[in-house]
Design a protein around this motif. Structure first.
Motif, PDB file in Angstrom:
ATOM      1  N   HIS A  29       0.943  -1.149  -0.050  1.00 27.93           N
ATOM      2  CA  HIS A  29      -0.106  -0.177   0.165  1.00 27.93           C
ATOM      3  C   HIS A  29       0.856   1.292  -0.071  1.00 27.93           C
ATOM      4  N   GLN A  30       0.622   2.016  -1.055  1.00 28.37           N
ATOM      5  CA  GLN A  30       1.494   3.290  -1.226  1.00 28.37           C
ATOM      6  C   GLN A  30       0.932   4.428  -0.028  1.00 28.37           C
ATOM      7  N   ILE A  31       1.800   4.688   0.675  1.00 32.03           N
ATOM      8  CA  ILE A  31       1.350   5.716   1.862  1.00 32.03           C
ATOM      9  C   ILE A  31       1.162   7.032   1.239  1.00 32.03           C
ATOM     10  N   ARG A  32       1.722   7.410   0.443  1.00 28.75           N
ATOM     11  CA  ARG A  32       1.577   8.725  -0.414  1.00 28.75           C
ATOM     12  C   ARG A  32      -0.009   8.714  -0.626  1.00 28.75           C
ATOM     13  N   ALA A  33      -0.522   7.769  -1.318  1.00 30.79           N
ATOM     14  CA  ALA A  33      -1.896   7.857  -1.744  1.00 30.79           C
ATOM     15  C   ALA A  33      -3.220   8.240  -0.611  1.00 30.79           C
TER      16      ALA A  33
ATOM     17  N   ASN B 180      -3.067  16.249   1.371  1.00 34.28           N
ATOM     18  CA  ASN B 180      -2.416  17.376   0.841  1.00 34.28           C
ATOM     19  C   ASN B 180      -2.408  17.351  -0.623  1.00 34.28           C
ATOM     20  N   LYS B 181      -2.135  18.454  -1.324  1.00 35.93           N
ATOM     21  CA  LYS B 181      -2.063  18.221  -2.752  1.00 35.93           C
ATOM     22  C   LYS B 181      -0.649  17.943  -3.253  1.00 35.93           C
ATOM     23  N   GLN B 182       0.241  18.154  -2.239  1.00 33.94           N
ATOM     24  CA  GLN B 182       1.663  17.847  -2.721  1.00 33.94           C
ATOM     25  C   GLN B 182       2.163  16.400  -2.415  1.00 33.94           C
ATOM     26  N   LYS B 183       1.198  15.651  -1.716  1.00 31.99           N
ATOM     27  CA  LYS B 183       1.248  14.502  -1.385  1.00 31.99           C
ATOM     28  C   LYS B 183       2.542  14.193  -0.470  1.00 31.99           C
TER      29      LYS B 183
END
Length: 247
Positions: A31-35, A39-42
Motif C-alpha cells: 500500500h502506497q502511503i502517499r496515496a 494534501n495536494k503535494q502528497k
C-alpha cells in the motif's frame, strides 16, 4: 505500508511467494502511503520538532493508510520495522504465523516515523539486526518471506523448512549436488550410500559441528541428553581437534 509499493510488489510476486499467491495460499499487498495524504503535494514528511537533521514521517498519512487497510480487511497485527525493535528470529516468525492471520508491516523512512502513530496503531516493533538501513522495505520483505514460506502448501513439504538452519536451534548441515566431483572436491561417500539412516545421522552430526564452530551462542542452548546425541558428541571429540562438548 510503504513509499515504494511497486518495488516491494515486484519482489513479493516472484518465485515461490508469487506462485503461492496465484494459488491463493497467501496474499501480499503493498500500500502506497502517499496515496492517503490529505494534501495536494502528497507530502508524507516534515521537519522534526526540537530540531535536528532530516525529516520525520507524519502520523496522519500513516494513519489514513493503516485505517484503509483495517477497514478493508479487518484488524491486523501491526508491526513497525525499526532498529529499536526486538530482534526478529525464526522463533518470532513461527510465533507470527501461529498467532495471527493478518499482518500489517509498516516501513519507515528518513529519521523515522511520528511516535504518536506508533503509540496509537503499532502492536510491536521488530528489527532484523543491530544496524540501520535507509528504509523499512527490506526488513518488511524479510519478515513477510520468513512467515509466508511456512504457510502450509507454500513449500511442497514441511521438511523444506524444518530441516533448515534455526528451526530446531541448530544450523543446517552442508548440502551437495551434481557433479559428484568438482575441482577435485568430492561429495562425502555417506551421501552416495543410499542408506537413509546413515545420511540422517551424518547430517545431525554435521549440524552439531557447524553450530559449535559458527554459532557457539546457539550451541550452548542445545539439548544433547539423548543417547544418540551423546554418541555423536563422543565421535566428534575423537574426530575433530577443535570440538569440545558443552560445559
Amino acid at each position: 505500508m510503504t513509499l515504494f509499493d511497486e518495488t516491494v510488489g515486484d519482489m513479493m510476486n516472484e518465485s515461490i511467494l508469487g506462485r503461492a499467491q496465484e494459488r491463493d495460499l497467501i496474499r501480499i499487498e503493498a500500500h502506497q502511503i502517499r496515496a492517503y495524504t490529505l494534501n495536494k503535494q502528497k507530502q508524507v514528511d516534515d521537519y522534526p520538532y526540537g530540531g535536528g537533521h532530516g525529516a520525520v514521517m507524519q502520523a496522519d498519512p500513516l494513519y489514513q493508510c493503516w485505517k484503509h487497510i483495517t477497514d478493508a480487511y479487518g484488524p491486523g497485527h501491526t508491526i513497525y520495522l525499526s532498529p529499536a525493535g526486538k530482534t526478529f528470529t525464526q522463533c518470532e516468525a513461527k510465533r507470527l504465523l501461529r498467532d495471527y492471520e493478518h499482518l500489517i508491516l509498516v516501513c519507515g523512512h528518513y529519521e523515522g516515523i511520528d511516535e504518536r502513530f506508533i503509540e496509537a496503531c503499532v502492536d510491536e516493533e521488530l528489527s532484523i539486526g543491530d544496524f540501520v538501513l535507509t528504509g523499512g522495505e527490506l526488513p518488511a520483505m524479510v519478515v513477510a518471506d520468513a512467515v509466508a514460506r511456512m504457510v502450509p502448501g507454500v513449500l511442497p513439504d514441511p521438511e523444506c523448512f524444518e530441516d533448515e538452519s534455526h528451526w530446531s536451534g541448530m544450523l543446517e548441515y552442508p548440502q551437495y549436488s551434481r557433479p559428484e566431483t568438482w575441482h577435485g572436491r568430492t561429495v562425502p561417500p555417506v551421501l552416495r550410500s543410499g542408506n537413509h539412516a546413515l545420511v540422517a545421522r551424518w547430517r545431525r552430526k554435521q549440524s552439531i559441528l557447524r553450530t559449535f564452530r559458527r554459532r557457539p551462542d546457539l550451541y550452548e542452548k542445545l539439548d544433547f541428553s539423548s543417547k544418540e546425541d551423546q554418541k555423536l558428541l563422543q565421535e566428534l571429540m575423537e574426530e575433530e581437534a577443535d570440538f569440545q562438548p558443552r560445559r
